[in-house]
Design an enzyme around this catalytic site. Structure first.
Site, PDB file in Angstrom:
ATOM      1  N   LYS A 286      -1.279  -5.654   3.422  1.00  0.00           N
ATOM      2  CA  LYS A 286      -1.305  -7.115   3.521  1.00  0.00           C
ATOM      3  C   LYS A 286      -1.014  -7.771   2.179  1.00  0.00           C
ATOM      4  O   LYS A 286      -0.317  -8.778   2.108  1.00  0.00           O
ATOM      5  CB  LYS A 286      -2.675  -7.575   4.043  1.00  0.00           C
ATOM      6  CG  LYS A 286      -3.020  -7.050   5.431  1.00  0.00           C
ATOM      7  CD  LYS A 286      -4.458  -7.390   5.804  1.00  0.00           C
ATOM      8  CE  LYS A 286      -4.836  -6.847   7.162  1.00  0.00           C
ATOM      9  NZ  LYS A 286      -6.256  -7.124   7.512  1.00  0.00           N
ATOM     10  N   VAL A 287      -1.566  -7.202   1.123  1.00  0.00           N
ATOM     11  CA  VAL A 287      -1.324  -7.666  -0.239  1.00  0.00           C
ATOM     12  C   VAL A 287      -0.490  -6.612  -0.947  1.00  0.00           C
ATOM     13  O   VAL A 287      -0.783  -5.415  -0.865  1.00  0.00           O
ATOM     14  CB  VAL A 287      -2.645  -7.909  -0.990  1.00  0.00           C
ATOM     15  CG1 VAL A 287      -2.390  -8.277  -2.442  1.00  0.00           C
ATOM     16  CG2 VAL A 287      -3.452  -9.006  -0.302  1.00  0.00           C
TER      17      VAL A 287
END
Length: 317
Positions: A286-287
């Site tokens: 996600k990051v």
């Protein structure tokens, strides 16, 4: 430990903050930069946020959880939208309920957390920690919402469309929903049912069978924004559904978030999402691996205004 590794770890001495009369917020934050703990993290958050907002290629997501609007933060968020610092807002139904209450001229009041709540109940006063709200405000809110719903097309609508229509019917420049509607900024609320706005939509549907709010209708629009983003950054106030809704979007795109800032008081040890670290989000993709990210563990009603004030100074220079 070899001497080179040791030197790398001991390359940045702590620099004590110097506080002088008349200093501005950004000057104060610059003094924090030499410090450790929360001060150093806040300074890093301001650096990341400044870079994120200055990047014209970055789509800026803003996650708003917690009781931020009744606590007095709605003007800060509305101004960020107005100034183009928020491209996508994901929030809770409760925050938009209290934004709408204020927009109708129905105020929240400073109270006291050390109080007899049974007595407050008998006095028809609702409490959000040290904020008081007259229970009668919800009667006016419900009447307003029913009027808005009665004027909506009797067809399937997305949650974003419903919130946009509510915003169009408000007359308060401090309102998040009104400002978002004027600026064309989408407001997503994936758990709208968990609020008075959602409850009143359900009650309206009970008497108008053709009125339907589709909880999945926003997904295509939201994912298009994510796919089209050349770069993506997220400022997350609290956690919960808004945080996950924003971060999970990148699981179906070829990219990850390039910037991520979280302001929270939740801890990671219980495994809950609100306290989950942004490093943990990297394990999900996600990051991004090379993303600039930081979590500031402090009350967001303190840290958000400080961050915004410091960044506004930097962007104006």
């Amino acid at each position: 430990m070899d001497s080179e590794t040791s030197c790398n770890k001991l390359s940045t001495p702590i620099k004590g903050a110097k506080i002088v009369p008349g200093m501005g917020v950004d000057e104060l934050v610059n003094e924090y930069a030499g410090c450790a703990f929360g001060a150093g993290r806040l300074a890093e958050a301001v650096d990341i946020y400044s870079e994120m907002l200055a990047s014209e290629k970055t789509t800026k997501f803003f996650g708003l959880a917690g009781a931020m609007t009744p606590a007095g933060m709605r003007q800060v968020v509305a101004d960020l939208i107005r100034d183009g610092h928020i491209d996508v807002l994901v929030t809770t139904g409760a925050n938009m309920v209290h934004d709408t209450v204020e927009a109708l001229g129905l105020h929240h009041y400073k109270g006291n957390e050390h109080v007899n709540d049974i007595q407050l109940r008998n006095e028809c006063i609702d409490r959000i920690y040290d904020v008081y709200l007259p229970d009668g405000h919800f009667t006016d809110l419900e009447e307003f919402l029913q009027d808005v719903y009665a004027g909506l097309p009797q067809e399937k609508l997305s949650i974003r469309q419903v919130l946009t229509e509510i915003g169009k019917n408000l007359d308060d420049d401090s309102s998040i929903l009104k400002t978002a509607a004027e600026m064309g900024v989408p407001v997503y609320c994936p758990a709208l049912q968990d609020s008075v706005i959602g409850l009143q939509a359900w009650l309206h549907k009970e008497g108008n069978s053709s009125f339907t709010v589709d909880a999945f209708a926003d997904m295509h629009e939201f994912m298009d924004i994510c796919y089209e983003a050349e770069s993506a950054g997220a400022l997350l106030i609290g956690g919960g559904v808004p945080k996950n809704y924003i971060l999970q979007s990148m699981l179906v795109t070829p990219r990850s978030f390039d910037y991520a800032i979280q302001l929270t008081m939740d801890r990671p040890e219980t495994g809950g999402l609100s306290g989950a670290t942004l490093d943990e989000a990297q394990s999900w993709g996600k990051v991004g691996e090379k993303a600039r990210s930081v979590t500031v563990y402090a009350d967001a009603t303190i840290t958000l205004p400080l961050m915004v004030a410091a960044v506004r100074t930097r962007l104006s220079e």
